[in-house]
Motif scaffolding. Sequence first.
Motif, PDB file in Angstrom:
ATOM      1  N   VAL A 137       0.821  -1.208   0.000  1.00 55.52           N
ATOM      2  CA  VAL A 137       0.000   0.000   0.000  1.00 55.52           C
ATOM      3  C   VAL A 137       0.856   1.260   0.000  1.00 55.52           C
ATOM      4  CG1 VAL A 137      -0.241   0.014   2.521  1.00 55.52           C
ATOM      5  CG2 VAL A 137      -2.028   1.042   1.082  1.00 55.52           C
ATOM      6  N   TYR A 138       2.076   1.184   0.536  1.00 55.36           N
ATOM      7  CA  TYR A 138       3.032   2.291   0.477  1.00 55.36           C
ATOM      8  C   TYR A 138       4.252   1.792  -0.294  1.00 55.36           C
ATOM      9  CZ  TYR A 138       0.003   3.203   4.466  1.00 55.36           C
ATOM     10  OH  TYR A 138      -1.098   3.337   5.280  1.00 55.36           O
ATOM     11  N   GLY A 139       4.234   1.965  -1.599  1.00 58.89           N
ATOM     12  CA  GLY A 139       5.301   1.429  -2.444  1.00 58.89           C
ATOM     13  C   GLY A 139       5.316   2.120  -3.793  1.00 58.89           C
ATOM     14  N   THR A 140       5.925   1.464  -4.777  1.00 60.60           N
ATOM     15  CA  THR A 140       6.094   2.075  -6.094  1.00 60.60           C
ATOM     16  C   THR A 140       4.758   2.423  -6.753  1.00 60.60           C
ATOM     17  OG1 THR A 140       6.310  -0.175  -6.978  1.00 60.60           O
ATOM     18  CG2 THR A 140       8.342   1.063  -6.631  1.00 60.60           C
ATOM     19  N   GLY A 141       3.702   1.665  -6.451  1.00 59.39           N
ATOM     20  CA  GLY A 141       2.405   1.952  -7.032  1.00 59.39           C
ATOM     21  C   GLY A 141       1.839   3.299  -6.613  1.00 59.39           C
ATOM     22  N   SER A 142       2.302   3.850  -5.495  1.00 59.89           N
ATOM     23  CA  SER A 142       1.861   5.183  -5.075  1.00 59.89           C
ATOM     24  C   SER A 142       2.436   6.264  -5.978  1.00 59.89           C
ATOM     25  CB  SER A 142       2.271   5.440  -3.622  1.00 59.89           C
ATOM     26  OG  SER A 142       1.671   4.512  -2.744  1.00 59.89           O
ATOM     27  N   LEU A 143       3.585   5.986  -6.594  1.00 62.73           N
ATOM     28  CA  LEU A 143       4.249   6.949  -7.469  1.00 62.73           C
ATOM     29  C   LEU A 143       3.939   6.728  -8.942  1.00 62.73           C
ATOM     30  CD1 LEU A 143       7.737   7.002  -5.696  1.00 62.73           C
ATOM     31  CD2 LEU A 143       5.789   8.522  -5.333  1.00 62.73           C
ATOM     32  N   ASP A 144       3.643   5.496  -9.319  1.00 66.77           N
ATOM     33  CA  ASP A 144       3.295   5.164 -10.698  1.00 66.77           C
ATOM     34  C   ASP A 144       2.334   3.982 -10.644  1.00 66.77           C
ATOM     35  OD1 ASP A 144       3.062   4.452 -13.341  1.00 66.77           O
ATOM     36  OD2 ASP A 144       5.208   4.436 -13.766  1.00 66.77           O
ATOM     37  N   SER A 145       1.038   4.257 -10.805  1.00 73.06           N
ATOM     38  CA  SER A 145       0.033   3.214 -10.611  1.00 73.06           C
ATOM     39  C   SER A 145       0.078   2.130 -11.685  1.00 73.06           C
ATOM     40  CB  SER A 145      -1.373   3.831 -10.576  1.00 73.06           C
ATOM     41  OG  SER A 145      -1.671   4.477 -11.806  1.00 73.06           O
ATOM     42  N   TYR A 146       0.790   2.372 -12.789  1.00 69.86           N
ATOM     43  CA  TYR A 146       0.896   1.348 -13.829  1.00 69.86           C
ATOM     44  C   TYR A 146       1.766   0.175 -13.380  1.00 69.86           C
ATOM     45  CZ  TYR A 146       1.813  -0.772 -18.423  1.00 69.86           C
ATOM     46  OH  TYR A 146       1.912  -1.637 -19.480  1.00 69.86           O
ATOM     47  N   ILE A 147       2.715   0.427 -12.494  1.00 72.70           N
ATOM     48  CA  ILE A 147       3.697  -0.600 -12.138  1.00 72.70           C
ATOM     49  C   ILE A 147       3.026  -1.863 -11.594  1.00 72.70           C
ATOM     50  CG2 ILE A 147       5.632  -1.146 -10.600  1.00 72.70           C
ATOM     51  CD1 ILE A 147       6.588   1.718 -10.979  1.00 72.70           C
ATOM     52  N   PRO A 148       2.149  -1.798 -10.583  1.00 75.23           N
ATOM     53  CA  PRO A 148       1.505  -3.032 -10.127  1.00 75.23           C
ATOM     54  C   PRO A 148       0.332  -3.467 -11.006  1.00 75.23           C
ATOM     55  CG  PRO A 148       0.787  -1.205  -8.779  1.00 75.23           C
ATOM     56  CD  PRO A 148       1.809  -0.653  -9.717  1.00 75.23           C
ATOM     57  N   ASN A 149       0.055  -2.719 -12.062  1.00 80.49           N
ATOM     58  CA  ASN A 149      -1.065  -3.043 -12.962  1.00 80.49           C
ATOM     59  C   ASN A 149      -0.597  -3.208 -14.398  1.00 80.49           C
ATOM     60  OD1 ASN A 149      -3.644  -2.619 -11.197  1.00 80.49           O
ATOM     61  ND2 ASN A 149      -2.338  -0.881 -10.723  1.00 80.49           N
ATOM     62  N   ALA A 150       0.638  -3.674 -14.575  1.00 76.66           N
ATOM     63  CA  ALA A 150       1.212  -3.810 -15.914  1.00 76.66           C
ATOM     64  C   ALA A 150       0.675  -5.071 -16.585  1.00 76.66           C
ATOM     65  CB  ALA A 150       2.740  -3.847 -15.837  1.00 76.66           C
ATOM     66  N   ARG A 151      -0.532  -4.946 -17.136  1.00 77.82           N
ATOM     67  CA  ARG A 151      -1.195  -6.038 -17.840  1.00 77.82           C
ATOM     68  C   ARG A 151      -1.712  -5.513 -19.174  1.00 77.82           C
ATOM     69  NH1 ARG A 151      -3.516  -5.748 -12.799  1.00 77.82           N
ATOM     70  NH2 ARG A 151      -3.003  -7.422 -11.342  1.00 77.82           N
ATOM     71  N   ALA A 152      -1.995  -6.415 -20.091  1.00 79.35           N
ATOM     72  CA  ALA A 152      -2.544  -6.015 -21.384  1.00 79.35           C
ATOM     73  C   ALA A 152      -3.603  -7.009 -21.830  1.00 79.35           C
ATOM     74  CB  ALA A 152      -1.439  -5.916 -22.429  1.00 79.35           C
ATOM     75  N   ASP A 153      -4.722  -6.486 -22.313  1.00 83.12           N
ATOM     76  CA  ASP A 153      -5.735  -7.309 -22.977  1.00 83.12           C
ATOM     77  C   ASP A 153      -5.207  -7.760 -24.341  1.00 83.12           C
ATOM     78  OD1 ASP A 153      -7.366  -6.625 -20.869  1.00 83.12           O
ATOM     79  OD2 ASP A 153      -8.646  -5.268 -22.022  1.00 83.12           O
ATOM     80  N   ASN A 154      -5.851  -8.753 -24.913  1.00 87.43           N
ATOM     81  CA  ASN A 154      -5.616  -9.137 -26.313  1.00 87.43           C
ATOM     82  C   ASN A 154      -4.138  -9.352 -26.613  1.00 87.43           C
ATOM     83  OD1 ASN A 154      -8.494  -8.539 -27.028  1.00 87.43           O
ATOM     84  ND2 ASN A 154      -7.850  -6.449 -26.587  1.00 87.43           N
TER      85      ASN A 154
END
Length: 367
Positions: A137-154
């Motif tokens: 909860v206090y980590g890299t995702g606080s500074l760049d929300s893409y980092i823990p959500n680096a996924r792609a459809d299709n």
Amino acid sequence: MKPRHLSPILALAATLVTGAQAQGTVTLYGLVDTGVEHVTNVGPSGDGLTRVPTLTATLPSRWGLRGNEDLGNGLRAVFTLESGLALDTGTSMQGGRLFGRQAFVGLSGDWGTVSLGRQYTMLFWSLLDADILGPNVYGTGSLDSYIPNARADNALAYRGTFKGFTVGATYSLGRDAVNAGPSPGGTNCPGENAADRSACREWSAMLKYDAASWGAALSIDEIRGGPGAFAGLTSSGQKDTRVSANGYVKLSNLKLSAGLLRRDNEGNPVTPRSDLWYLGAAYNLTPAFMLDGQLHQLRFKDSDNKATLLGLRGTYSFSKRTAVYATVGHIRNDGSLALSVSGGAPGANPLAGESQTGVMIGMRHAF
């Protein structure tokens, strides 16, 4: 006695597990992780906010099914269906997708794995060992929300490991079909458009090496915009590119890591280039108690905008599956930045240039 009522999702899981036993292996797995956090200095009033986070705790909550079938001659069919959960309300994450974390099928052998569907990009895999706090909860995702959500459809993906070296790549025809934001849950860029074949494409590549006591990784991740996409990427001619380099060493009970992530975001016309540095450490004080932490700094080129975040965490494990923890974070914003210390849920940002502290106590259980 059999229960008279069973939820459709659990019924599907039970059917898949039972039906696959004769031909392959299917595993039902998951993790539930939540707690209570308090964040200081929120908004114009500067008041504190106490809440149960939605997006993440030490790890995001999820449940899923994974399986494989032996096809002979070293070839296997594989699949994963993984759903994100918001434990504060019991709802689905990733913009309401049923299997928003992962949903893919593929073939695997000694040569690696090829898979098709919604899946992680190589940026995620390159950070897995060096980003010690990860999606905390206090980590890299606080500074760049893409980092823990680096996924792609299709997406079409390949990943293989050979004598310590791991290579991988992804290519997506339309990176994010969900309109749920702008937020990590959906960025409204479905792609697969005959009139604009470059719209919403994503690609990534990784080279990683892991030895017994150290490792290093290099990766690149590029997403393109499209009509109506969020975060300023409203044209297929605009790109948001992240290049990551990191490494780690293990010294008995101590692990040290460092990394740099450079971002060139053409959706930000004012300050497109930024650097995110981090230094992390994890130490097992006892077999049951771990203390870890990470110092991060996000700097924007040719700007006064800067954010420095320190996160610390202590975890006590009752078993391999169950643990309790306490984590604390502090962020200092400079310039016009108003980033929140917490990546746990939106709505807790301070005023521009202000500092903020967060504290969370929670529990997680894996099954």
